[in-house]
Design a protein around this motif. Sequence first.
Motif, PDB file in Angstrom:
ATOM      1  N   ASP A  61       0.857  -1.189   0.000  1.00 63.13           N
ATOM      2  CA  ASP A  61       0.000   0.000   0.000  1.00 63.13           C
ATOM      3  C   ASP A  61       0.890   1.234   0.000  1.00 63.13           C
ATOM      4  OD1 ASP A  61      -2.227   1.563   0.061  1.00 63.13           O
ATOM      5  OD2 ASP A  61      -2.734   1.184   2.154  1.00 63.13           O
ATOM      6  N   MET A  62       0.894   1.969  -1.120  1.00 64.51           N
ATOM      7  CA  MET A  62       1.776   3.131  -1.269  1.00 64.51           C
ATOM      8  C   MET A  62       1.166   4.335  -0.545  1.00 64.51           C
ATOM      9  SD  MET A  62       4.138   1.731  -3.069  1.00 64.51           S
ATOM     10  CE  MET A  62       4.384   0.325  -4.165  1.00 64.51           C
ATOM     11  N   ALA A  63       1.172   4.280   0.782  1.00 66.35           N
ATOM     12  CA  ALA A  63       0.400   5.257   1.554  1.00 66.35           C
ATOM     13  C   ALA A  63       1.119   5.716   2.810  1.00 66.35           C
ATOM     14  CB  ALA A  63      -0.952   4.653   1.915  1.00 66.35           C
ATOM     15  N   ASN A  64       2.462   5.680   2.827  1.00 64.45           N
ATOM     16  CA  ASN A  64       3.119   5.981   4.101  1.00 64.45           C
ATOM     17  C   ASN A  64       2.908   7.421   4.563  1.00 64.45           C
ATOM     18  OD1 ASN A  64       4.932   7.288   2.387  1.00 64.45           O
ATOM     19  ND2 ASN A  64       6.705   6.053   2.969  1.00 64.45           N
ATOM     20  N   ALA A  65       2.743   8.372   3.633  1.00 64.91           N
ATOM     21  CA  ALA A  65       2.520   9.752   4.062  1.00 64.91           C
ATOM     22  C   ALA A  65       1.209   9.872   4.840  1.00 64.91           C
ATOM     23  CB  ALA A  65       2.512  10.677   2.848  1.00 64.91           C
ATOM     24  N   VAL A  66       0.177   9.228   4.343  1.00 63.87           N
ATOM     25  CA  VAL A  66      -1.130   9.264   5.012  1.00 63.87           C
ATOM     26  C   VAL A  66      -1.056   8.538   6.354  1.00 63.87           C
ATOM     27  CG1 VAL A  66      -3.531   8.515   4.846  1.00 63.87           C
ATOM     28  CG2 VAL A  66      -2.380   9.459   2.837  1.00 63.87           C
ATOM     29  N   VAL A  67      -0.414   7.381   6.360  1.00 67.48           N
ATOM     30  CA  VAL A  67      -0.329   6.581   7.579  1.00 67.48           C
ATOM     31  C   VAL A  67       0.492   7.302   8.645  1.00 67.48           C
ATOM     32  CG1 VAL A  67       0.622   4.454   8.562  1.00 67.48           C
ATOM     33  CG2 VAL A  67      -0.712   4.377   6.439  1.00 67.48           C
ATOM     34  N   ASP A  73       3.376  10.280  15.420  1.00 69.72           N
ATOM     35  CA  ASP A  73       4.387   9.960  16.430  1.00 69.72           C
ATOM     36  C   ASP A  73       5.755  10.104  15.773  1.00 69.72           C
ATOM     37  OD1 ASP A  73       6.171   8.844  18.227  1.00 69.72           O
ATOM     38  OD2 ASP A  73       4.924   7.105  18.698  1.00 69.72           O
ATOM     39  N   PRO A  74       6.614  11.005  16.279  1.00 72.31           N
ATOM     40  CA  PRO A  74       7.910  11.226  15.636  1.00 72.31           C
ATOM     41  C   PRO A  74       8.817  10.001  15.649  1.00 72.31           C
ATOM     42  CG  PRO A  74       7.779  12.377  17.744  1.00 72.31           C
ATOM     43  CD  PRO A  74       6.405  11.903  17.428  1.00 72.31           C
ATOM     44  N   LEU A  87      10.299   2.476  12.572  1.00 72.85           N
ATOM     45  CA  LEU A  87      10.123   2.804  13.990  1.00 72.85           C
ATOM     46  C   LEU A  87      11.486   2.905  14.643  1.00 72.85           C
ATOM     47  CD1 LEU A  87       8.618   3.095  16.697  1.00 72.85           C
ATOM     48  CD2 LEU A  87       8.408   0.598  16.756  1.00 72.85           C
ATOM     49  N   ASN A  88      11.764   4.040  15.260  1.00 74.16           N
ATOM     50  CA  ASN A  88      13.017   4.272  15.958  1.00 74.16           C
ATOM     51  C   ASN A  88      12.782   4.250  17.464  1.00 74.16           C
ATOM     52  OD1 ASN A  88      15.087   5.157  13.726  1.00 74.16           O
ATOM     53  ND2 ASN A  88      13.176   6.215  13.253  1.00 74.16           N
ATOM     54  N   VAL A  89      13.540   3.411  18.163  1.00 72.07           N
ATOM     55  CA  VAL A  89      13.388   3.252  19.605  1.00 72.07           C
ATOM     56  C   VAL A  89      14.474   4.052  20.312  1.00 72.07           C
ATOM     57  CG1 VAL A  89      13.381   1.590  21.499  1.00 72.07           C
ATOM     58  CG2 VAL A  89      12.419   0.962  19.274  1.00 72.07           C
ATOM     59  N   PRO A  90      14.143   4.868  21.306  1.00 72.24           N
ATOM     60  CA  PRO A  90      15.167   5.657  22.009  1.00 72.24           C
ATOM     61  C   PRO A  90      16.230   4.765  22.643  1.00 72.24           C
ATOM     62  CG  PRO A  90      12.953   6.401  22.580  1.00 72.24           C
ATOM     63  CD  PRO A  90      12.785   5.124  21.822  1.00 72.24           C
ATOM     64  N   PRO A  91      17.471   5.245  22.750  1.00 75.23           N
ATOM     65  CA  PRO A  91      18.546   4.463  23.374  1.00 75.23           C
ATOM     66  C   PRO A  91      18.212   4.102  24.813  1.00 75.23           C
ATOM     67  CG  PRO A  91      19.432   6.379  22.231  1.00 75.23           C
ATOM     68  CD  PRO A  91      17.952   6.553  22.254  1.00 75.23           C
ATOM     69  N   MET A  92      18.734   2.944  25.255  1.00 75.11           N
ATOM     70  CA  MET A  92      18.483   2.477  26.614  1.00 75.11           C
ATOM     71  C   MET A  92      19.650   1.610  27.068  1.00 75.11           C
ATOM     72  SD  MET A  92      15.897  -0.735  26.156  1.00 75.11           S
ATOM     73  CE  MET A  92      16.569  -2.273  25.510  1.00 75.11           C
ATOM     74  N   PRO A  93      19.857   1.465  28.371  1.00 72.99           N
ATOM     75  CA  PRO A  93      20.830   0.492  28.876  1.00 72.99           C
ATOM     76  C   PRO A  93      20.227  -0.913  28.800  1.00 72.99           C
ATOM     77  CG  PRO A  93      19.781   1.602  30.699  1.00 72.99           C
ATOM     78  CD  PRO A  93      19.259   2.265  29.454  1.00 72.99           C
ATOM     79  N   LEU A  94      21.084  -1.925  28.863  1.00 72.20           N
ATOM     80  CA  LEU A  94      20.608  -3.304  28.792  1.00 72.20           C
ATOM     81  C   LEU A  94      20.267  -3.891  30.156  1.00 72.20           C
ATOM     82  CD1 LEU A  94      22.961  -4.989  26.155  1.00 72.20           C
ATOM     83  CD2 LEU A  94      20.501  -4.655  25.988  1.00 72.20           C
ATOM     84  N   ALA A  95      20.818  -3.325  31.200  1.00 73.58           N
ATOM     85  CA  ALA A  95      20.742  -3.953  32.516  1.00 73.58           C
ATOM     86  C   ALA A  95      19.308  -4.056  33.034  1.00 73.58           C
ATOM     87  CB  ALA A  95      21.598  -3.168  33.519  1.00 73.58           C
ATOM     88  N   GLY A  96      19.127  -4.979  34.007  1.00 76.57           N
ATOM     89  CA  GLY A  96      17.839  -5.143  34.667  1.00 76.57           C
ATOM     90  C   GLY A  96      16.792  -5.733  33.749  1.00 76.57           C
ATOM     91  N   ASP A  97      15.573  -5.195  33.819  1.00 79.67           N
ATOM     92  CA  ASP A  97      14.479  -5.724  33.014  1.00 79.67           C
ATOM     93  C   ASP A  97      14.201  -4.836  31.800  1.00 79.67           C
ATOM     94  OD1 ASP A  97      13.415  -3.509  34.239  1.00 79.67           O
ATOM     95  OD2 ASP A  97      11.609  -4.524  34.986  1.00 79.67           O
TER      96      ASP A  97
END
Length: 491
Positions: A61-67, A73-74, A87-97
Amino acid sequence: MGDDIAQVEYTREQRLKYRQKVRRCLDVFERMLAEHAFDVDTPLTGLEIELNLVNSEWAPDMANAVVLEAIADPAFQTELGQYNIELNVPPMPLAGDSFATLETTLRASLDHAESRANESGSEIIMIGILPTLLPEHFEAGWMSHNPRYEALQDAIFAHRREDLELDISGVESLQMYADTIAPESACTSVQLHLQVPPADFAATWNAAQALAGPQLALGANSPFLFGKRLWAETRTELFLQATDTRSPELRNQGVRPPVFFGERWITSIFDLFEENVRYFPALLPETTDEDPEAELAAGRAPRLQELRLHNGTVYRWNRPVYDVVQGRPHLRVENRVLPAGPTVVDVLANAAFYYGAVRMLATDDRPVWTKMSFAAAESNFGSGARLGVDATFYWPGFGEVPWDELMLRHLLPLAHDGLDRWGVDPAVRDRLLGIVEARCKLRRNGSWWQSETVARLEGRGLDRMQALTGMLHRYSDLMHSNEPVHTWELP
């Protein structure tokens, strides 16, 4: 997606100015490695996931601008094809959960995006190559509206001076020509980032290169392209051929392609940036006004934008990254080996294996790259891509060894130890690496499930495209269940 640019066409003078500026940036970068303080306080990881959009008939579906406007969501951005988003995920440490928290966050973000996409008439699919994609979908209006993509396409064809040739032989064969870089948009991947100190970069990159073959076999999820069953992970060869700036004659001369595994183990991140400048022509020669020498002399970290932009057009499977955040420079290894999907938990299991195993391989007293040739690592990469769960690798101490045996006897225990060193919660570690272990014991990954499902549907009398569409419909339902792919039933 890469850095934005302001123009599409460049003059000869601009290209010469850019080359000179890149070399200045490289000199400054070398000085920074020797003299400047890099951000190493809390090593962070990052994640990017490229996604596909399909319509009600399961076609792209050639519709990414509409979607994207509907998602609002930036964290979601455009990608090369109008049927792609990222989808870009903000940086995080690996430790813990952190992995558990990330799973919850990812699923919430994707559920929100899916809901908004549905309102626009689209559905989001997380898969290495969209199996219902056909060449006719690229006849018009396929490219996203971003000057970077148009400029990149123009630069590739200016260097080639002829159409792109796709020639991939696997279970079946595909041969065709393309007059645009549209086939590249079929390659949707997961990128894993790992921030490392300058002194540790070479060992981490070498370890990631050695791990690439087994990593591909573990996560392969791209067996179909344009209706043909090709490699277990067709995406790697497609990406190489769909961005190739070389004519056949230049290939025969040994000129390096932009999609580049590499050709040697390194001793410093500088080796990779220096190779980029020495061997690869500028595809996007856009120059900024920054004076990198003056910035460094003033005690500030220069952006080195020209060097960064050039690095972004050399598509190493483990790419070196220099970046500046809040005035502090840092270095990252960007692992680009894995395809997207099949589920969020599969993506995180793949990531947990990578981060754990690469940590141990990089800190070994007798590291694997001192006992294995670089050519063997590259051969392993090709074997993992072509054969997936059926791959056999060369590994020091094992010789020629099947993928599942190497994983279960050696690499998976290393990943356990590595995640312990990262401080990952044991329950989180065991859940994610348990998925990896089950995948190895059953010899089932996304590519296996796709191929077996299509074969069964064809056995019931469906033609290839009907079987691919039916498989994708089932894939979508199971993707949303977030049950790992090795548990998926066949039709």
